[in-house]
Design a protein around this motif. Structure first.
Motif, PDB file in Angstrom:
ATOM      1  N   ASN A   1       0.853  -1.197   0.000  1.00 44.24           N
ATOM      2  CA  ASN A   1       0.000   0.000   0.000  1.00 44.24           C
ATOM      3  C   ASN A   1       0.884   1.240   0.000  1.00 44.24           C
ATOM      4  O   ASN A   1       1.980   1.236   0.572  1.00 44.24           O
TER       5      ASN A   1
ATOM      6  N   THR B   1       0.278   8.976   0.222  1.00 48.11           N
ATOM      7  CA  THR B   1       0.945  10.247  -0.103  1.00 48.11           C
ATOM      8  C   THR B   1       1.284  10.983   1.184  1.00 48.11           C
ATOM      9  O   THR B   1       0.416  11.162   2.040  1.00 48.11           O
TER      10      THR B   1
ATOM     11  N   PHE C   1       4.501  15.636   4.873  1.00 49.82           N
ATOM     12  CA  PHE C   1       5.133  15.955   6.162  1.00 49.82           C
ATOM     13  C   PHE C   1       6.287  14.985   6.366  1.00 49.82           C
ATOM     14  O   PHE C   1       6.146  13.961   7.050  1.00 49.82           O
TER      15      PHE C   1
ATOM     16  N   GLY D   1       4.989  12.697   9.660  1.00 47.38           N
ATOM     17  CA  GLY D   1       3.736  12.792  10.419  1.00 47.38           C
ATOM     18  C   GLY D   1       2.638  12.027   9.701  1.00 47.38           C
ATOM     19  O   GLY D   1       2.278  12.362   8.571  1.00 47.38           O
TER      20      GLY D   1
ATOM     21  N   ASN E   1      -1.305  10.636   9.743  1.00 49.50           N
ATOM     22  CA  ASN E   1      -2.596  10.857  10.404  1.00 49.50           C
ATOM     23  C   ASN E   1      -3.196   9.555  10.925  1.00 49.50           C
ATOM     24  O   ASN E   1      -2.968   8.478  10.370  1.00 49.50           O
TER      25      ASN E   1
ATOM     26  N   SER F   1      -5.208   6.966   8.812  1.00 49.32           N
ATOM     27  CA  SER F   1      -4.577   6.257   7.688  1.00 49.32           C
ATOM     28  C   SER F   1      -4.280   4.797   8.033  1.00 49.32           C
ATOM     29  O   SER F   1      -3.899   4.465   9.160  1.00 49.32           O
ATOM     30  N   ALA F   2      -4.436   3.952   7.028  1.00 47.82           N
ATOM     31  CA  ALA F   2      -4.083   2.539   7.183  1.00 47.82           C
ATOM     32  C   ALA F   2      -2.563   2.410   7.325  1.00 47.82           C
ATOM     33  O   ALA F   2      -2.054   1.504   7.989  1.00 47.82           O
TER      34      ALA F   2
ATOM     35  N   ASP G   1      -1.307  11.905  -6.279  1.00 48.38           N
ATOM     36  CA  ASP G   1      -2.489  12.535  -5.685  1.00 48.38           C
ATOM     37  C   ASP G   1      -3.531  11.479  -5.311  1.00 48.38           C
ATOM     38  O   ASP G   1      -4.138  11.544  -4.232  1.00 48.38           O
TER      39      ASP G   1
ATOM     40  N   CYS H   1      -3.112   8.443  -4.375  1.00 46.69           N
ATOM     41  CA  CYS H   1      -2.744   7.714  -3.143  1.00 46.69           C
ATOM     42  C   CYS H   1      -3.032   8.534  -1.889  1.00 46.69           C
ATOM     43  O   CYS H   1      -3.036   7.988  -0.781  1.00 46.69           O
ATOM     44  N   GLY H   2      -3.274   9.831  -2.060  1.00 47.65           N
ATOM     45  CA  GLY H   2      -3.637  10.694  -0.931  1.00 47.65           C
ATOM     46  C   GLY H   2      -5.135  10.934  -0.846  1.00 47.65           C
ATOM     47  O   GLY H   2      -5.618  11.487   0.135  1.00 47.65           O
ATOM     48  N   LEU H   3      -5.842  10.550  -1.905  1.00 48.06           N
ATOM     49  CA  LEU H   3      -7.300  10.747  -1.918  1.00 48.06           C
ATOM     50  C   LEU H   3      -8.042   9.537  -1.379  1.00 48.06           C
ATOM     51  O   LEU H   3      -9.141   9.669  -0.846  1.00 48.06           O
TER      52      LEU H   3
ATOM     53  N   SER I   1      -7.994   5.590   0.706  1.00 47.49           N
ATOM     54  CA  SER I   1      -7.321   4.856   1.790  1.00 47.49           C
ATOM     55  C   SER I   1      -7.427   3.361   1.573  1.00 47.49           C
ATOM     56  O   SER I   1      -8.453   2.865   1.086  1.00 47.49           O
ATOM     57  N   ALA I   2      -6.397   2.657   2.013  1.00 43.17           N
ATOM     58  CA  ALA I   2      -6.429   1.190   1.974  1.00 43.17           C
ATOM     59  C   ALA I   2      -7.531   0.646   2.879  1.00 43.17           C
ATOM     60  O   ALA I   2      -7.898  -0.521   2.762  1.00 43.17           O
TER      61      ALA I   2
ATOM     62  N   LYS J   1      -4.998  -0.354  -3.217  1.00 45.41           N
ATOM     63  CA  LYS J   1      -4.052   0.385  -4.081  1.00 45.41           C
ATOM     64  C   LYS J   1      -2.884  -0.502  -4.503  1.00 45.41           C
ATOM     65  O   LYS J   1      -1.906  -0.019  -5.059  1.00 45.41           O
TER      66      LYS J   1
ATOM     67  N   LEU K   1       5.167  20.172  -3.367  1.00 43.33           N
ATOM     68  CA  LEU K   1       3.834  20.656  -2.979  1.00 43.33           C
ATOM     69  C   LEU K   1       3.962  21.956  -2.210  1.00 43.33           C
ATOM     70  O   LEU K   1       4.862  22.099  -1.370  1.00 43.33           O
TER      71      LEU K   1
END
Ligand SMILES: Cc1cc2nc3c(=O)[nH]c(=O)nc-3n(C[C@H](O)[C@H](O)[C@H](O)COP(=O)(O)O)c2cc1C
Length: 175
Positions: free
Chosen positions: A15, A18, A21, A35, A37, A40-41, A66, A68-70, A72-73, A78, A147
């Protein structure tokens, strides 16, 4: 910020998440901090397996990065998005298409409200031979995805404006 894809093993599948941080925080040992969150898986997998990869996509990979940041596993698989390869650990999948991939082992974690800060040691680095100049990774050839926040825009690398530990020397004269 650099845009990276953190590789981990979620429910036995590769998996990628994105992550912007992320930063080097020590030379010896070579440490990164990131960092992740708490929804997130990836955070859960990294805390469980204690290893992960950091993959640097090229600017041309903007859509995949993008995506992979939109999603979640936790609800989207993915694992088929990229051709992967492995180094020392089966729990740290890396992306063949990324010119620079790092293998990392977790050293410390710090819990905050929304994110956990993970401090990890880089145990191996893989660079595409075509992105080397004189045996060193060449940022221009790697063409990393960048970014900016708060405008949420992706960028490619701009022009070099000088050399570090050198450009400021002129201001030292006479001191
Ligand atoms: C450009 C971009 C940068 C991101 N950077 C971070 C980050 O640094 N840390 C974080 O926790 N989430 C970040 N995210 C959000 C995660 O990628 C998102 O929560 C993702 O769905 C988690 O995937 P997973 O559940 O499969 O691990 C970012 C998203 C985008 C689009």
């Amino acid at each position: 910020m650099p845009v990276t894809l953190i590789g981990s093993l979620v429910n036995g599948r590769p998996n990628f998440m994105t992550v912007a941080f992320i930063s080097r925080v020590c030379l010896d040992p070579p440490l990164v901090s990131t960092g992740l969150n708490k929804r997130s898986a990836t955070r859960e997998a990294v805390l469980k397996n204690r290893v992960f990869s950091v993959n640097f996509p090229t600017a041309a990979m903007v859509k995949e990065a993008d995506y992979c940041g939109l999603v979640s596993a936790n609800n989207t698989d993915k694992s088929m998005l990229f051709e992967v390869f492995y180094g020392k650990s089966p729990a740290a999948p890396m992306i063949q298409r990324c010119p620079l991939c790092l293998e990392c082992t977790v050293l410390e974690t710090h819990d905050f409200n929304s994110h956990s800060c993970i401090i990890a040691e880089i145990t191996a680095a893989h660079v595409d031979e075509c992105c080397l100049t004189g045996r060193k990774p060449d940022p221009k050839k790697i063409n990393p995805l960048l970014l900016t926040i708060p405008d949420n825009r992706y960028w490619a690398l701009g022009e070099s404006v000088g050399y570090a530990w050198s450009a400021g020397k002129e201001l030292m004269k006479g001191k």
